[in-house]
Design a protein around this motif. Structure first.
Motif, PDB file in Angstrom:
ATOM      1  N   ASP A 126      33.795  28.852  45.367  1.00 42.30           N
ATOM      2  CA  ASP A 126      33.854  29.418  46.710  1.00 42.30           C
ATOM      3  C   ASP A 126      35.198  30.110  46.892  1.00 42.30           C
ATOM      4  N   ALA A 127      35.313  31.283  46.256  1.00 41.16           N
ATOM      5  CA  ALA A 127      36.561  32.050  46.261  1.00 41.16           C
ATOM      6  C   ALA A 127      36.414  33.235  47.208  1.00 41.16           C
ATOM      7  N   SER A 128      37.087  33.177  48.327  1.00 39.50           N
ATOM      8  CA  SER A 128      36.989  34.249  49.315  1.00 39.50           C
ATOM      9  C   SER A 128      38.127  35.248  49.139  1.00 39.50           C
ATOM     10  N   ASP A 129      39.345  34.796  49.401  1.00 40.32           N
ATOM     11  CA  ASP A 129      40.519  35.646  49.242  1.00 40.32           C
ATOM     12  C   ASP A 129      41.439  35.020  48.187  1.00 40.32           C
ATOM     13  N   GLY A 130      42.127  35.877  47.448  1.00 41.14           N
ATOM     14  CA  GLY A 130      43.069  35.345  46.469  1.00 41.14           C
ATOM     15  C   GLY A 130      43.257  36.264  45.288  1.00 41.14           C
ATOM     16  N   LEU A 131      43.698  35.678  44.198  1.00 42.27           N
ATOM     17  CA  LEU A 131      44.062  36.434  42.999  1.00 42.27           C
ATOM     18  C   LEU A 131      43.485  35.741  41.774  1.00 42.27           C
ATOM     19  N   ILE A 132      42.671  36.472  41.013  1.00 37.72           N
ATOM     20  CA  ILE A 132      42.115  35.947  39.764  1.00 37.72           C
ATOM     21  C   ILE A 132      43.008  36.377  38.611  1.00 37.72           C
ATOM     22  N   ILE A 133      43.303  35.428  37.716  1.00 44.27           N
ATOM     23  CA  ILE A 133      44.018  35.764  36.484  1.00 44.27           C
ATOM     24  C   ILE A 133      43.228  35.225  35.299  1.00 44.27           C
ATOM     25  N   ASP A 134      42.977  36.078  34.336  1.00 44.08           N
ATOM     26  CA  ASP A 134      42.284  35.703  33.102  1.00 44.08           C
ATOM     27  C   ASP A 134      43.226  36.004  31.947  1.00 44.08           C
ATOM     28  N   ILE A 135      43.788  34.933  31.369  1.00 47.86           N
ATOM     29  CA  ILE A 135      44.750  35.090  30.277  1.00 47.86           C
ATOM     30  C   ILE A 135      44.022  34.951  28.952  1.00 47.86           C
ATOM     31  N   GLY A 136      43.933  36.041  28.214  1.00 48.26           N
ATOM     32  CA  GLY A 136      43.329  36.009  26.904  1.00 48.26           C
ATOM     33  C   GLY A 136      44.381  35.978  25.815  1.00 48.26           C
ATOM     34  N   GLY A 137      43.938  36.225  24.587  1.00 50.91           N
ATOM     35  CA  GLY A 137      44.885  36.261  23.488  1.00 50.91           C
ATOM     36  C   GLY A 137      45.637  37.569  23.406  1.00 50.91           C
ATOM     37  N   GLY A 138      44.980  38.673  23.851  1.00 48.50           N
ATOM     38  CA  GLY A 138      45.596  39.989  23.725  1.00 48.50           C
ATOM     39  C   GLY A 138      45.676  40.786  25.001  1.00 48.50           C
ATOM     40  N   SER A 139      45.129  40.260  26.089  1.00 46.67           N
ATOM     41  CA  SER A 139      45.229  40.965  27.374  1.00 46.67           C
ATOM     42  C   SER A 139      45.190  39.957  28.504  1.00 46.67           C
ATOM     43  N   THR A 140      45.632  40.390  29.674  1.00 43.94           N
ATOM     44  CA  THR A 140      45.620  39.569  30.878  1.00 43.94           C
ATOM     45  C   THR A 140      45.050  40.401  32.011  1.00 43.94           C
ATOM     46  N   GLU A 141      43.978  39.908  32.616  1.00 43.69           N
ATOM     47  CA  GLU A 141      43.347  40.626  33.727  1.00 43.69           C
ATOM     48  C   GLU A 141      43.780  40.018  35.056  1.00 43.69           C
ATOM     49  N   LEU A 142      44.140  40.882  35.993  1.00 46.70           N
ATOM     50  CA  LEU A 142      44.491  40.472  37.353  1.00 46.70           C
ATOM     51  C   LEU A 142      43.534  41.141  38.326  1.00 46.70           C
ATOM     52  N   ILE A 143      42.987  40.355  39.269  1.00 44.25           N
ATOM     53  CA  ILE A 143      41.988  40.863  40.204  1.00 44.25           C
ATOM     54  C   ILE A 143      42.310  40.343  41.592  1.00 44.25           C
ATOM     55  N   GLN A 144      42.435  41.250  42.545  1.00 37.17           N
ATOM     56  CA  GLN A 144      42.670  40.854  43.937  1.00 37.17           C
ATOM     57  C   GLN A 144      41.343  40.727  44.667  1.00 37.17           C
ATOM     58  N   LEU A 145      41.148  39.578  45.368  1.00 33.04           N
ATOM     59  CA  LEU A 145      39.921  39.314  46.108  1.00 33.04           C
ATOM     60  C   LEU A 145      40.158  39.388  47.609  1.00 33.04           C
ATOM     61  N   LYS A 146      39.187  39.951  48.314  1.00 35.60           N
ATOM     62  CA  LYS A 146      39.170  39.926  49.770  1.00 35.60           C
ATOM     63  C   LYS A 146      37.713  39.791  50.195  1.00 35.60           C
ATOM     64  N   ASP A 147      37.401  38.706  50.915  1.00 38.96           N
ATOM     65  CA  ASP A 147      36.017  38.441  51.330  1.00 38.96           C
ATOM     66  C   ASP A 147      35.067  38.437  50.137  1.00 38.96           C
ATOM     67  N   ARG A 148      35.522  37.829  49.030  1.00 42.80           N
ATOM     68  CA  ARG A 148      34.747  37.663  47.791  1.00 42.80           C
ATOM     69  C   ARG A 148      34.491  38.987  47.061  1.00 42.80           C
ATOM     70  N   ARG A 149      35.115  40.055  47.483  1.00 41.08           N
ATOM     71  CA  ARG A 149      34.929  41.341  46.838  1.00 41.08           C
ATOM     72  C   ARG A 149      36.230  41.786  46.167  1.00 41.08           C
ATOM     73  N   VAL A 150      36.100  42.587  45.113  1.00 41.20           N
ATOM     74  CA  VAL A 150      37.270  43.105  44.402  1.00 41.20           C
ATOM     75  C   VAL A 150      37.938  44.192  45.235  1.00 41.20           C
ATOM     76  N   VAL A 151      39.223  44.005  45.505  1.00 40.96           N
ATOM     77  CA  VAL A 151      40.014  45.016  46.218  1.00 40.96           C
ATOM     78  C   VAL A 151      40.784  45.868  45.226  1.00 40.96           C
ATOM     79  N   ALA A 152      41.326  45.221  44.209  1.00 42.84           N
ATOM     80  CA  ALA A 152      42.105  45.921  43.175  1.00 42.84           C
ATOM     81  C   ALA A 152      42.061  45.101  41.900  1.00 42.84           C
ATOM     82  N   ALA A 153      42.226  45.771  40.775  1.00 46.30           N
ATOM     83  CA  ALA A 153      42.221  45.074  39.485  1.00 46.30           C
ATOM     84  C   ALA A 153      43.034  45.864  38.478  1.00 46.30           C
ATOM     85  N   THR A 154      43.625  45.142  37.548  1.00 41.52           N
ATOM     86  CA  THR A 154      44.355  45.795  36.461  1.00 41.52           C
ATOM     87  C   THR A 154      44.286  44.932  35.215  1.00 41.52           C
TER      88      THR A 154
END
Length: 505
Positions: A126-154
């Motif tokens: 139940d993730a509404s607002d916040g920041l997702i981080i996925d740390i892999g072996g060769g890349s790191t994904e950052l995703i900004q959430l607002k109302d369960r939707r993607v606002v920005a990602a890199t």
């Protein structure tokens, strides 16, 4: 049953997930496998996948083939991420893999990888607002959430393996090496424009680094549930564990409870990323996701006919799927839930509980009999075990425990010894369990014959008494007699006498 194999070829490891999908749309995890292949090892500035790493990867994929062929897989989804995405010899590598295994991998872009990770998180937490981080072996994904939707990602072009190779001695990094790495990370975080405006977000973390971090924390706290998904840590916990790990040498790190030995050489770099993000954003909470890229790919496949592969009500979806997965008879628990929630709503002025407790009660009502799958005798205890050991998305660990205790109370009076889980539950939770438990016990008794004899109920409150009127289709002697056995517990919990009568419809 349709059977789907999802293969995730990452920089550090290759993972396989096998899922069965029934004709009614329900699904279950059949098997999982993981092999550490270190595909990105020694790629160097020329970004070339090396022969030894390629051989390890192909050998692992051949092992996976034996497993998914034995299960009769009907659909294969194979994706590759950062190491293959960046490799200068990408085309040659993919051809080698195809020639050796017949597998055709789709190379995900950074944005596609972030999107799949996002789908894995928001469809299970139940993730509404916040920041997702996925740390892999060769890349790191950052995703900004607002109302369960993607606002920005890199997608940042580094992970635990590549950072270790670029900055750290694997055995015992020097203080200077660690400081240089931390400065590098701060520089990259500050280059992400939208990240600068995030202040104290809840961070939703996924990937092997995060899972190991949570396990270390659970071990040191002697956490009473062995559940990774939706485990919560404070920002201080993250920083404390990072300090512990970065000052230890390799052999010492391998002995840290909760830390996988095969990750001990790259864990410092991985934790530097998450602790750096906690510091940069001043985050006070990390929520650990056991679901990620592979789960996101699965939901994209499962919900491919929807415009957006998005589950609206996580808990309802999860419980309905469990009921079908366990092959429960559906009419009885649904009718019990109807009666239970009706009683809860009509007695609200007595118990003064709210929507969160109502949701817990609904889950307990729907799953109260799941323990019969183990054995009819003591099935209330088996229900407790199955609920606490099943994935119920959308609930916190505390809510899962409360639901399990309430479900256990449906056939026995006041089963609320919360001492084994006093690190998660408190005295108020014990009172809530007793209130919800007695409501469920009476409602379940009113459905004793499992024939829908009692269609609905009406609760009339008086100074010292509550009169429950059961609206019945025909004779309800069995149900009324069984429900009245809960009157003594009702008096203990609510301080009022309970009278029950039937009224024919």
């Amino acid at each position: 049953m349709e059977k789907v194999a999802i293969i995730d070829l990452g920089s550090n490891s290759v993972r396989l997930m096998l899922v069965g999908i029934s004709s009614d749309g329900s699904y279950k995890l059949i098997d999982e496998a993981k092999e550490g292949v270190r595909l990105s090892e020694n790629m160097g500035p020329e970004l070339t996948l090396k022969p030894a790493a390629i051989v390890r990867t192909i050998e692992a994929l051949r092992l996976f083939q034996h497993l998914y062929r034995a299960h009769g897989i009907t659909q294969i989804i194979a994706v590759a991420t950062a190491a293959v995405r960046l490799a200068s010899n990408q085309r040659e590598f993919l051809q080698q893999v195809k020639d050796a295994t017949g597998l055709e991998f789709r190379v995900l872009s950074g944005q596609e990888e972030a999107q799949a990770a996002y789908m894995g998180v928001v469809n299970t937490i139940d993730a509404s607002d916040g920041l997702i981080i996925d740390i892999g072996g060769g890349s790191t994904e950052l995703i900004q959430l607002k109302d369960r939707r993607v606002v920005a990602a890199t997608s940042l072009p580094f992970g635990s393996v590549t950072l270790t190779e670029s900055f750290l001695d694997k055995v015992k990094p020097t203080e200077e090496q660690v400081k240089t790495l931390e400065g590098f990370l701060r520089e990259h975080f500050s280059s992400v424009e939208w990240l600068r405006d995030m202040n104290n977000p809840t961070i939703f973390g996924l990937g092997g680094t995060i899972r190991n971090l949570s396990k270390i924390d659970r071990k040191r706290k002697k956490y009473s549930l062995d559940i990774t998904h939706n485990y919560r840590m404070s920002g201080k916990d993250v920083l404390d564990i990072y300090r512990l790990v970065r000052t230890a040498n390799l052999e010492q790190r391998k002995k840290i409870p909760g830390l996988s030995k095969d990750r001990a050489d790259i864990i410092i770099a991985g934790l530097a990323v998450v602790s750096g993000l906690v510091n940069y954003t001043q985050s006070q909470e990390l929520a650990v996701s056991g679901s990620g890229l592979r789960d996101g790919l699965f939901y994209q496949y499962l919900l491919r006919n929807r415009e957006v592969p998005f589950i609206d009500n996580l808990t309802q979806h999860s419980v309905e799927n469990l009921m079908r997965y366990y092959n429960l008879e559906l009419d009885h628990p649904r009718h019990v839930a109807k009666l239970t929630l009706s009683m809860f709503d009509q007695l609200q002025s007595l118990h003064e509980l709210g929507p969160a407790e109502r949701k817990i009660l609904e889950v307990a009502s729907l799953l109260h009999d799941v323990g019969i799958l183990v054995n009819f005798y003591d099935h209330h205890k088996h229900s407790f075990y199955l609920i606490t050991n099943s994935r119920i998305n959308g609930l916190t660990h505390r809510e899962i425990l409360v639901a399990a205790y309430v479900a256990m109370s449906h056939s026995k009076p006041l089963q609320a010894n919360i001492l084994p889980h006093r690190d998660i539950l408190n005295e108020d939770d014990g009172k809530t369990i007793k209130i919800l438990g007695v409501i469920l016990r009476i409602a379940e008794a009113l459905e004793r014959s499992e024939a829908g004899v009692i269609q609905d109920i009406r609760c009339h409150q008086y100074v010292d008494n509550v009169h429950l009127v059961a609206l019945a289709r025909h004779s309800a002697e069995l149900e009324i007699c069984d429900a009245f056995k809960g009157a003594a517990d009702f008096k203990k919990v609510f301080g009022r006498n309970l009278f029950i009568s039937a009224q024919n419809l």
